[in-house]
Design an enzyme around this catalytic site. Structure first.
Site, mmCIF file in Angstrom:
data_model
loop_
_atom_site.group_PDB
_atom_site.id
_atom_site.type_symbol
_atom_site.label_atom_id
_atom_site.label_comp_id
_atom_site.label_asym_id
_atom_site.label_seq_id
_atom_site.Cartn_x
_atom_site.Cartn_y
_atom_site.Cartn_z
ATOM 1 N N ASP A 267 -60.303 101.012 62.936
ATOM 2 C CA ASP A 267 -61.794 100.735 62.871
ATOM 3 C C ASP A 267 -62.058 100.557 64.238
ATOM 4 O O ASP A 267 -61.355 100.017 65.085
ATOM 5 C CB ASP A 267 -62.240 99.902 61.886
ATOM 6 C CG ASP A 267 -63.574 100.098 61.547
ATOM 7 O OD1 ASP A 267 -64.475 100.849 62.233
ATOM 8 O OD2 ASP A 267 -64.094 99.456 60.325
HETATM 9 C C1 BGC Z 1 -67.600 100.851 60.629
HETATM 10 C C2 BGC Z 1 -66.881 102.207 60.332
HETATM 11 C C3 BGC Z 1 -67.364 103.326 61.221
HETATM 12 C C4 BGC Z 1 -66.917 102.690 62.772
HETATM 13 C C5 BGC Z 1 -67.834 104.071 63.818
HETATM 14 C C6 BGC Z 1 -67.250 100.681 62.245
HETATM 15 O O1 BGC Z 1 -68.132 99.365 62.389
HETATM 16 O O2 BGC Z 1 -66.693 99.722 60.028
HETATM 17 O O3 BGC Z 1 -67.037 102.453 59.054
HETATM 18 O O4 BGC Z 1 -66.837 104.392 60.964
HETATM 19 O O5 BGC Z 1 -67.937 101.467 63.011
HETATM 20 O O6 BGC Z 1 -69.084 103.997 63.678
#
Ligand code: BGC
Length: 702
Positions: free
Chosen positions: A237
């Site tokens: 993530d």
């Molecule tokens: C979120 C993800 C997301 C990523 C990119 C993160 O903060 O938890 O779900 O895909 O950001 O935007």
């Protein structure tokens, strides 16, 4: 350019191609494939380094689970929670398919979705992005959505692996769990997605039993890559990687967005990964494996056969090329269809719905029926928290191309001869009463919103701070029910809410359309006017009191998964707690009878048939649900969903519904042997219309 419907390569074929490519690469080149270029430095929300000689493109990664974030000319779909509420396998696949098509057209190699975050606590901020509280339902929705997306040539990347079930402290808390619960509840949907050919997985921010998820060898390598034989890649993530060699050696394959802290320009990997190999801290085979897994996912989806150029730019929207899908109207139709199919009719006293032709004056009361006061897409990542709610907030959002509010949809459908009066003010109760008293039927609207932790809305830091309706909703409903005795409550919510007014006799019907996306008001009107007979079913339990739930948001560093297997309705069953509306509940304008349940056990599998008859006088669909009670030796919850079918039946007609129980469906995770085991003893099969409306029972032994 529409995505060609593809026969994907097998993993074997894809890995042969990937190995050929990667064998020509230097360590640096391989590390490049595994490393993002950095936050806000590229067109997409995440983008890897490409390679020349041998050539491999920079891969574009873009959110999210409900469609393409930060882009124009895309469909703002129903949310994951509505996908689950539809219990409609055909529509779930079709939604995945058109979403894959849209990602493909924009040149996005990897779609960051769907979400498989089980709704452990009703207040969990991101539960609405995923498919509800039950792992089996999640698993079916997972595999159909993955197939839909990937068959259009786009790699799906479900998230957040794993145990990211609340937003509170998501970046530092430790989800503490036993291996059996991990496997049976939380890994289950990933396992089903892997069977469907899944290309990628995103590991989450939290820790598990004290180790960061993205460097947790047991969950990344032992469970995903060994037990489940996952052949694709695991990416972090955004900013969830916490180390260089520990994460590399534990099984992480790609760092996103590439920087250590988003936007700092430093990276754990890139040249630091090369250095770690040169210094013997990470074996080169591990970096080869990272690159090979990434390339294999790319080849499996046949992205080497003419993939479109990147067509998004999240940071400078106007500069993105205009690409409009030729089948946009079909995508809209699927959105409306699954929106209507996921409307759950919780209560319908005196057959108040569908609206009869005697109704000449309709009142629509409550801000949730009307437009978003800050304007369409007027708040960062849909965080307005006001006006009609058709999506939660955070990275899992899509900009609305337009939004059909309930007022728009109902007014359009009512047509001439029916007067529609609106009052979008939640606080002026006197005016609300005046309008209500003068209408044949009053729809009073309420909402409850939640989202991702980086945005806080009205004191809700992602997770909901309570389970009440927002904006004076309960008082508004009570006031309206004082003035009229023909009230329909409509709630657009991310999950369960408390209903202190539910016993008020003036409240005839309660309608639950969830988060229905851009076509929300049309989908709702389809059901209210009877053009579509409601067939949505709750993908979570609605309790009388918040304390009735087995788990809540935990503010501590150690979030202990103490309820173990008893997530959602399984807790209510095990502790004999009466829910207000049970998991799987939902009414129809017709009624259905069940009969002739027959089970056939065959070695380590079983199948069952049941006859379902539409005994009402309107056509409609029933969701026949099969729950298994395991032999006592398994130590399983009383009832476990293991099959469902939505069957459409003309009035008076019947149909035979078949459930197939595979070995995995009949197994439990045995902690001693660390394998799935079919228990000895008698199984009970419960078939019915919800987890609490069992119509037929049978027993069998394998
Ligand atoms: C979120 C993800 C997301 C990523 C990119 C993160 O903060 O938890 O779900 O895909 O950001 O935007």
């Amino acid at each position: 350019m529409a995505a060609p419907s593809r026969n994907l390569l097998s993993w074997e074929e894809a890995h042969v191609k990937a190995e050929k490519l990667v064998s020509q690469m230097s360590i640096d080149q391989k590390a490049g494939l595994a490393t993002g270029q950095g936050w806000e430095t590229t067109l997409c929300v995440g983008q890897t380094y490409g390679s020349t000689n041998p050539d491999f493109p920079s891969l574009c990664l873009q959110d999210g689970p409900a469609g393409i974030r930060w882009a124009d000319n895309v469909t703002a779909s129903v949310s994951g929670i509505n996908v689950a509420a539809s219990w409609d396998k055909d529509l779930i696949y079709k939604r995945g398919e058109y979403m894959g098509d849209e990602f493909y057209l924009k040149g996005i190699h990897m779609a960051l979705g769907p979400s498989f975050d089980i709704m452990r606590s009703p207040r969990g901020g991101r539960g609405w992005e995923a498919f509800g509280e039950d792992p089996y339902l999640q698993g079916v929705a997972a595999s159909l959505t993955i197939s839909g997306i990937q068959e259009q040539g786009v790699i799906a990347v479900p998230k957040h692996y794993i145990l990211n079930n609340q937003e509170t402290n998501r970046k530092n808390s430790s989800s503490d769990i036993d291996k059996r619960t991990l496997h049976e509840v939380y890994v289950w949907p990933y396992a089903r997605a892997i069977e469907a050919g899944l290309g990628g997985v995103m590991c989450s921010y939290n820790q598990i039993n004290g180790t960061w998820t993205c460097e947790h060898e047991y969950v990344l390598t032992t469970v995903l890559k060994e037990e489940l034989n996952f052949q694709g890649l695991i990416m972090s993530d955004w900013g969830a990687q916490m180390s260089n060699e520990p994460s590399a050696n534990a099984g992480l394959d790609m760092t996103m967005p590439g920087d250590i802290v988003m936007g700092d320009g430093y990276s754990w990997w890139g040249s630091n990964l090369t250095k770690a190999v040169e210094e013997g801290r990470v074996p080169e085979e591990r970096v080869t494996d990272m690159a090979q897994r990434i390339a294999a996912a790319y080849y499996k989806m046949r992205q080497d056969e003419g993939f479109p150029d990147i067509g998004v730019n999240g940071w400078d929207r106007e500069s993105a090329p205009v690409r409009i899908h030729p089948d946009m109207d079909k995508h809209i139709q699927v959105t409306r269809d699954i929106g209507a199919a996921s409307v759950v009719l919780l209560q319908n006293n005196d057959n108040t719905l569908p609206l009869s032709s005697d109704v000449k004056k309709i009142a629509l009361i409550g801000s949730d029926a009307g437009p978003i006061p800050q304007g369409l897409n007027g708040c960062e990542d849909q965080s307005c928290g006001a006006g009609h709610l058709a999506m939660g907030w955070g990275s899992g959002t899509v900009d609305f191309p337009y939004l059909i509010t309930p007022a728009d949809g109902i007014t359009a459908r009512a047509g001439d001869g029916v007067e529609v009066v609106t009052h979008f003010d939640d606080w002026d109760l006197e005016k609300a009463k005046e309008i209500a008293a003068d209408a044949d039927v009053v729809f009073v609207f309420g909402m409850a919103d939640s989202g991702e932790e980086y945005i806080s809305v009205d004191g809700n830091v992602g997770d909901r701070k309570n389970m009440s309706l927002w904006h004076n909703g309960d008082n508004l409903i009570e006031a309206v029910a004082e003035a009229s005795d023909n009230v329909v409550v409509v709630i657009n919510a991310v999950g369960s809410v408390l209903m202190p007014w539910i016993d008020n006799e003036s409240i005839k019907s309660v309608v639950w359309p969830g988060l229905a996306g851009q076509e929300s008001g049309n989908a709702l009107a389809d059901v209210l006017f009877g053009d579509v007979n409601p067939s949505g079913r709750l993908p979570y339990t609605i309790a009388v009191n918040e304390e009735d739930y087995g788990a809540t948001i935990d503010p501590n560093f150690n979030v202990v998964y103490h309820e173990k297997l008893e997530v959602g309705y399984k807790h209510f069953d095990a502790h004999d707690i009466e829910p207000l509306f049970a998991f799987g509940h939902g009414l129809s304008y017709s009624s259905f009878e069940y009969g002739k349940l027959k089970v056939k056990a065959k070695k380590d599998k079983a199948s069952a048939t049941v006859e379902v008859t539409n005994v009402g006088d309107v056509d409609g669909a029933e969701v026949a649900q099969a729950y298994l009670g395991f032999p006592e030796s398994a130590g399983a919850p009383p009832k476990n969903l293991r099959g469902f079918e939505k069957v459409y039946l003309k009035a008076g007609k019947k149909s035979k519904v078949t459930f197939e129980f595979e070995t995995i469906d009949l197994s439990y995770w045995n902690e001693e042997s660390e394998t799935w085991v079919v228990p000895e003893g008698e199984f009970t099969l419960y078939v019915g219309a919800s987890s609490r409306d069992i119509r037929e029972t049978a027993t069998f032994t394998l």
